[in-house]
Design a protein around this motif. Sequence first.
Motif, PDB file in Angstrom:
ATOM      1  N   ASP A  41       0.860  -1.188   0.000  1.00  0.00           N
ATOM      2  CA  ASP A  41       0.000   0.000   0.000  1.00  0.00           C
ATOM      3  C   ASP A  41       0.895   1.236   0.000  1.00  0.00           C
ATOM      4  OD1 ASP A  41      -2.033   1.816   0.323  1.00  0.00           O
ATOM      5  OD2 ASP A  41      -2.492   1.250   2.378  1.00  0.00           O
ATOM      6  N   LEU A  42       0.839   2.009  -1.060  1.00  0.00           N
ATOM      7  CA  LEU A  42       1.689   3.195  -1.204  1.00  0.00           C
ATOM      8  C   LEU A  42       0.867   4.472  -1.169  1.00  0.00           C
ATOM      9  CD1 LEU A  42       3.778   1.819  -4.172  1.00  0.00           C
ATOM     10  CD2 LEU A  42       4.545   2.043  -1.811  1.00  0.00           C
ATOM     11  N   ARG A  43       1.443   5.503  -0.603  1.00  0.00           N
ATOM     12  CA  ARG A  43       0.808   6.818  -0.587  1.00  0.00           C
ATOM     13  C   ARG A  43       1.360   7.646  -1.744  1.00  0.00           C
ATOM     14  NH1 ARG A  43      -1.677   4.081   2.158  1.00  0.00           N
ATOM     15  NH2 ARG A  43      -2.416   4.401   4.261  1.00  0.00           N
ATOM     16  N   VAL A  44       0.490   8.405  -2.377  1.00  0.00           N
ATOM     17  CA  VAL A  44       0.909   9.325  -3.442  1.00  0.00           C
ATOM     18  C   VAL A  44       0.253  10.673  -3.189  1.00  0.00           C
ATOM     19  CG1 VAL A  44       1.284   7.528  -5.163  1.00  0.00           C
ATOM     20  CG2 VAL A  44      -0.949   8.609  -5.025  1.00  0.00           C
ATOM     21  N   LYS A  45       0.943  11.713  -3.578  1.00  0.00           N
ATOM     22  CA  LYS A  45       0.427  13.072  -3.386  1.00  0.00           C
ATOM     23  C   LYS A  45      -0.621  13.413  -4.443  1.00  0.00           C
ATOM     24  CE  LYS A  45       2.070  17.621  -2.256  1.00  0.00           C
ATOM     25  NZ  LYS A  45       3.235  18.347  -1.794  1.00  0.00           N
ATOM     26  N   ASP A  46      -0.433  12.906  -5.653  1.00  0.00           N
ATOM     27  CA  ASP A  46      -1.321  13.230  -6.771  1.00  0.00           C
ATOM     28  C   ASP A  46      -1.747  11.943  -7.477  1.00  0.00           C
ATOM     29  OD1 ASP A  46      -2.386  13.953  -9.297  1.00  0.00           O
ATOM     30  OD2 ASP A  46      -1.242  15.824  -9.267  1.00  0.00           O
ATOM     31  N   MET A  47      -2.984  11.528  -7.232  1.00  0.00           N
ATOM     32  CA  MET A  47      -3.480  10.264  -7.787  1.00  0.00           C
ATOM     33  C   MET A  47      -3.497  10.280  -9.308  1.00  0.00           C
ATOM     34  SD  MET A  47      -4.501   7.214  -7.133  1.00  0.00           S
ATOM     35  CE  MET A  47      -5.102   7.137  -5.462  1.00  0.00           C
ATOM     36  N   GLU A  48      -3.839  11.396  -9.914  1.00  0.00           N
ATOM     37  CA  GLU A  48      -3.908  11.433 -11.377  1.00  0.00           C
ATOM     38  C   GLU A  48      -2.541  11.243 -12.016  1.00  0.00           C
ATOM     39  OE1 GLU A  48      -6.612  11.051 -13.211  1.00  0.00           O
ATOM     40  OE2 GLU A  48      -7.513  10.882 -11.221  1.00  0.00           O
ATOM     41  N   VAL A  49      -1.489  11.830 -11.428  1.00  0.00           N
ATOM     42  CA  VAL A  49      -0.131  11.628 -11.937  1.00  0.00           C
ATOM     43  C   VAL A  49       0.236  10.151 -11.821  1.00  0.00           C
ATOM     44  CG1 VAL A  49       2.323  12.125 -11.533  1.00  0.00           C
ATOM     45  CG2 VAL A  49       0.651  13.976 -11.491  1.00  0.00           C
ATOM     46  N   ALA A  50      -0.055   9.554 -10.669  1.00  0.00           N
ATOM     47  CA  ALA A  50       0.253   8.134 -10.452  1.00  0.00           C
ATOM     48  C   ALA A  50      -0.524   7.254 -11.419  1.00  0.00           C
ATOM     49  CB  ALA A  50      -0.071   7.745  -9.007  1.00  0.00           C
ATOM     50  N   ARG A  51      -1.816   7.503 -11.570  1.00  0.00           N
ATOM     51  CA  ARG A  51      -2.637   6.681 -12.471  1.00  0.00           C
ATOM     52  C   ARG A  51      -2.165   6.796 -13.916  1.00  0.00           C
ATOM     53  NH1 ARG A  51      -8.587   8.003 -10.032  1.00  0.00           N
ATOM     54  NH2 ARG A  51      -8.589   6.335  -8.494  1.00  0.00           N
ATOM     55  N   LYS A  52      -1.831   8.004 -14.338  1.00  0.00           N
ATOM     56  CA  LYS A  52      -1.417   8.210 -15.730  1.00  0.00           C
ATOM     57  C   LYS A  52      -0.162   7.398 -16.036  1.00  0.00           C
ATOM     58  CE  LYS A  52      -0.185  11.727 -19.081  1.00  0.00           C
ATOM     59  NZ  LYS A  52       0.089  13.125 -19.325  1.00  0.00           N
ATOM     60  N   PHE A  53       0.852   7.504 -15.189  1.00  0.00           N
ATOM     61  CA  PHE A  53       2.079   6.772 -15.467  1.00  0.00           C
ATOM     62  C   PHE A  53       1.910   5.275 -15.242  1.00  0.00           C
ATOM     63  CE2 PHE A  53       5.876   4.569 -14.149  1.00  0.00           C
ATOM     64  CZ  PHE A  53       6.632   4.735 -15.285  1.00  0.00           C
ATOM     65  N   TYR A  54       1.489   4.883 -14.035  1.00  0.00           N
ATOM     66  CA  TYR A  54       1.449   3.462 -13.721  1.00  0.00           C
ATOM     67  C   TYR A  54       0.403   2.705 -14.532  1.00  0.00           C
ATOM     68  CZ  TYR A  54       4.971   3.662 -10.145  1.00  0.00           C
ATOM     69  OH  TYR A  54       6.165   3.786  -9.497  1.00  0.00           O
ATOM     70  N   GLY A  55      -0.671   3.360 -14.932  1.00  0.00           N
ATOM     71  CA  GLY A  55      -1.659   2.688 -15.777  1.00  0.00           C
ATOM     72  C   GLY A  55      -1.034   2.203 -17.067  1.00  0.00           C
ATOM     73  N   ASN A  56      -0.332   3.081 -17.767  1.00  0.00           N
ATOM     74  CA  ASN A  56       0.330   2.696 -19.027  1.00  0.00           C
ATOM     75  C   ASN A  56       1.460   1.713 -18.791  1.00  0.00           C
ATOM     76  OD1 ASN A  56      -1.315   4.363 -20.552  1.00  0.00           O
ATOM     77  ND2 ASN A  56       0.015   6.114 -20.283  1.00  0.00           N
ATOM     78  N   PHE A  57       2.288   1.982 -17.801  1.00  0.00           N
ATOM     79  CA  PHE A  57       3.443   1.141 -17.515  1.00  0.00           C
ATOM     80  C   PHE A  57       3.004  -0.278 -17.137  1.00  0.00           C
ATOM     81  CE2 PHE A  57       6.648  -0.430 -14.481  1.00  0.00           C
ATOM     82  CZ  PHE A  57       7.754  -0.430 -15.311  1.00  0.00           C
TER      83      PHE A  57
END
Length: 133
Positions: free
Chosen positions: A10-26
């Motif tokens: 379980d990881l914390r992120v400051k900006d969910m949209e930034v995380a989703r954009k990168f990790y979704g594609n990756f």
Amino acid sequence: MKTRCFDHIDLRVKDMEVARKFYGNFCRSLGLFTKAGRRFHTFYAAGGDRPSEFFGFTEDKNHKPNGTRIAFWADTREEVDRMAKLVRDAGGKALEGPEICVDYSPGYYAFSSRIRMVTSWKLACREKPIIAE
């Protein structure tokens, strides 16, 4: 013999949209599926139709990025090279490798990057596994 060592990370992120954009594609490129939660979490797993370990993000606007890194498994150096090209072509920043990391273990070949406001990541091919003595 135990078949799984952990259930989830379980990881914390400051900006969910930034995380989703990168990790979704990756993660799709690695064969992982994505499941977006209600409004506060997203997770990535290989299981699809069966229970599987996974990692997920929870948004925390007060989170400060740190040295935590997720290291994904690659079966071959070619897979590391392919993903490195994908990240470079997508405009990835703070890139390292792909390269042999002699300080890790024999045959450890990896590529890594840090994503703004998100945990850094690495894709690694470990040709000689570390075995307990």
